[in-house]
Write an enzyme that holds these catalytic residues in place. Structure first.
Site, PDB file in Angstrom:
ATOM      1  N   LYS A  13       0.846  -1.207   0.000  1.00 48.80           N
ATOM      2  CA  LYS A  13       0.000   0.000   0.000  1.00 48.80           C
ATOM      3  C   LYS A  13       0.875   1.248   0.000  1.00 48.80           C
ATOM      4  O   LYS A  13       0.578   2.218  -0.706  1.00 48.80           O
ATOM      5  CB  LYS A  13      -0.881   0.050   1.257  1.00 48.80           C
ATOM      6  CG  LYS A  13      -2.095  -0.831   1.223  1.00 48.80           C
ATOM      7  CD  LYS A  13      -2.930  -0.513   2.466  1.00 48.80           C
ATOM      8  CE  LYS A  13      -4.093  -1.447   2.615  1.00 48.80           C
ATOM      9  NZ  LYS A  13      -4.855  -1.202   3.860  1.00 48.80           N
ATOM     10  N   ASP A  69      -8.586   1.451   4.388  1.00 49.37           N
ATOM     11  CA  ASP A  69      -9.137   0.128   4.662  1.00 49.37           C
ATOM     12  C   ASP A  69      -9.831  -0.371   3.404  1.00 49.37           C
ATOM     13  O   ASP A  69     -10.726   0.285   2.870  1.00 49.37           O
ATOM     14  CB  ASP A  69     -10.109   0.144   5.840  1.00 49.37           C
ATOM     15  CG  ASP A  69     -10.322  -1.266   6.354  1.00 49.37           C
ATOM     16  OD1 ASP A  69      -9.339  -1.906   6.767  1.00 49.37           O
ATOM     17  OD2 ASP A  69     -11.467  -1.763   6.304  1.00 49.37           O
ATOM     18  N   GLY A 152      -2.269  -9.080  -2.689  1.00 49.57           N
ATOM     19  CA  GLY A 152      -3.583  -9.504  -2.190  1.00 49.57           C
ATOM     20  C   GLY A 152      -4.390 -10.250  -3.239  1.00 49.57           C
ATOM     21  O   GLY A 152      -3.903 -11.205  -3.855  1.00 49.57           O
ATOM     22  N   HIS A 179      -9.491   1.063  -7.132  1.00 52.34           N
ATOM     23  CA  HIS A 179     -10.189   1.554  -5.934  1.00 52.34           C
ATOM     24  C   HIS A 179      -9.316   2.534  -5.148  1.00 52.34           C
ATOM     25  O   HIS A 179      -9.753   3.592  -4.740  1.00 52.34           O
ATOM     26  CB  HIS A 179     -10.566   0.358  -5.044  1.00 52.34           C
ATOM     27  CG  HIS A 179      -9.462  -0.650  -4.938  1.00 52.34           C
ATOM     28  ND1 HIS A 179      -9.129  -1.465  -5.981  1.00 52.34           N
ATOM     29  CD2 HIS A 179      -8.564  -0.922  -3.961  1.00 52.34           C
ATOM     30  CE1 HIS A 179      -8.090  -2.209  -5.640  1.00 52.34           C
ATOM     31  NE2 HIS A 179      -7.724  -1.895  -4.414  1.00 52.34           N
TER      32      HIS A 179
END
Ligand code: ITT
Length: 195
Positions: A13, A69, A152, A179
């Site tokens: 991230k 998140d 992921g 996203h």
């Protein structure tokens, strides 16, 4: 220069966020949060969990902190694994295999609709929310893992427009559509206007 703490323990991230800021020519110094960083994510939705992580990091560091998140929501599974995406299985590879197994009986792409939700929240050390936003990125659960980029669930997230999984798109390509990039676009615009 602006400084923000990024409340995460996920190095993928951090890489995506840093690359996004660079590609948008947005100047900000991303400060790490002391590790191990594992606050209990006991919120009932993505926004609450992003707040929990951001506030924890802001308290620890005494600086404004933001968190991301993210979760994968599958239509025929009533939105699962959703906020439990990180805990769906222990290892990354097991998560993918478990999800493919659950999806085995759904043979058409139309039955395999899914989306990534990504909530970003910026919180100050007093716990005040300065910014929060949630994005949604539509796709499908592929029939097998493909690609080596990303992390992921990327190898099984099929993006129709590209006829590729997210893991077949390089960092710059993923960062134009994902996203996380949608949420970061809103975050950057807010920072430019308010920070
Ligand atoms: P932090 O909470 O420390 O930020 P995390 O990896 O636990 O790290 P999330 O709770 O947001 O982050 O992620 C939930 C799960 O979704 C986790 O298993 C990730 O690997 C996966 N995930 C997050 N972002 C993703 C992305 O862009 N592509 C594919 N999978 C992603």
């Amino acid at each position: 220069m602006r400084e923000l703490v990024f409340a995460t323990s996920n190095s993928n991230k951090i890489f995506e966020v840093q690359e996004k800021f660079i590609s948008e020519n947005f100047c900000v110094k991303i400060l790490p949060v002391p590790q191990p960083f594992n606050p209990e994510e006991n919120g009932t939705n993505f926004l609450e969990n992003s707040y929990i992580k951001a506030y924890e990091a802001a308290k620890i560091t005494g600086k404004d902190a933001f968190a991301d998140d993210t979760g994968l929501c599958v239509e025929v599974l009533n939105g699962r694994p959703g906020i439990y995406s990180a805990r769906y299985a222990k290892k990354g590879e097991d998560k993918i295999q478990k999800l493919l197994y659950e999806m085995k009986k759904y043979k058409t792409l139309d039955e395999r609709k899914a989306y990534f939700a990504c909530a970003i929240t910026l919180v100050n050390p007093l716990g005040k929310t300065l910014f929060s936003y949630q994005s949604k990125f539509n796709g499908f659960i592929d029939f097998e893992p493909k690609g080596t980029y990303g992390f992921g669930y990327d190898p099984i997230f099929y993006v129709k427009e590209f006829d590729k999984t997210l893991a077949e798109l390089n960092i710059n390509e993923k960062n134009k559509i994902s996203h996380r990039s949608l949420a970061l676009n809103a975050f950057i615009n807010w920072l430019l206007a308010n920070y």
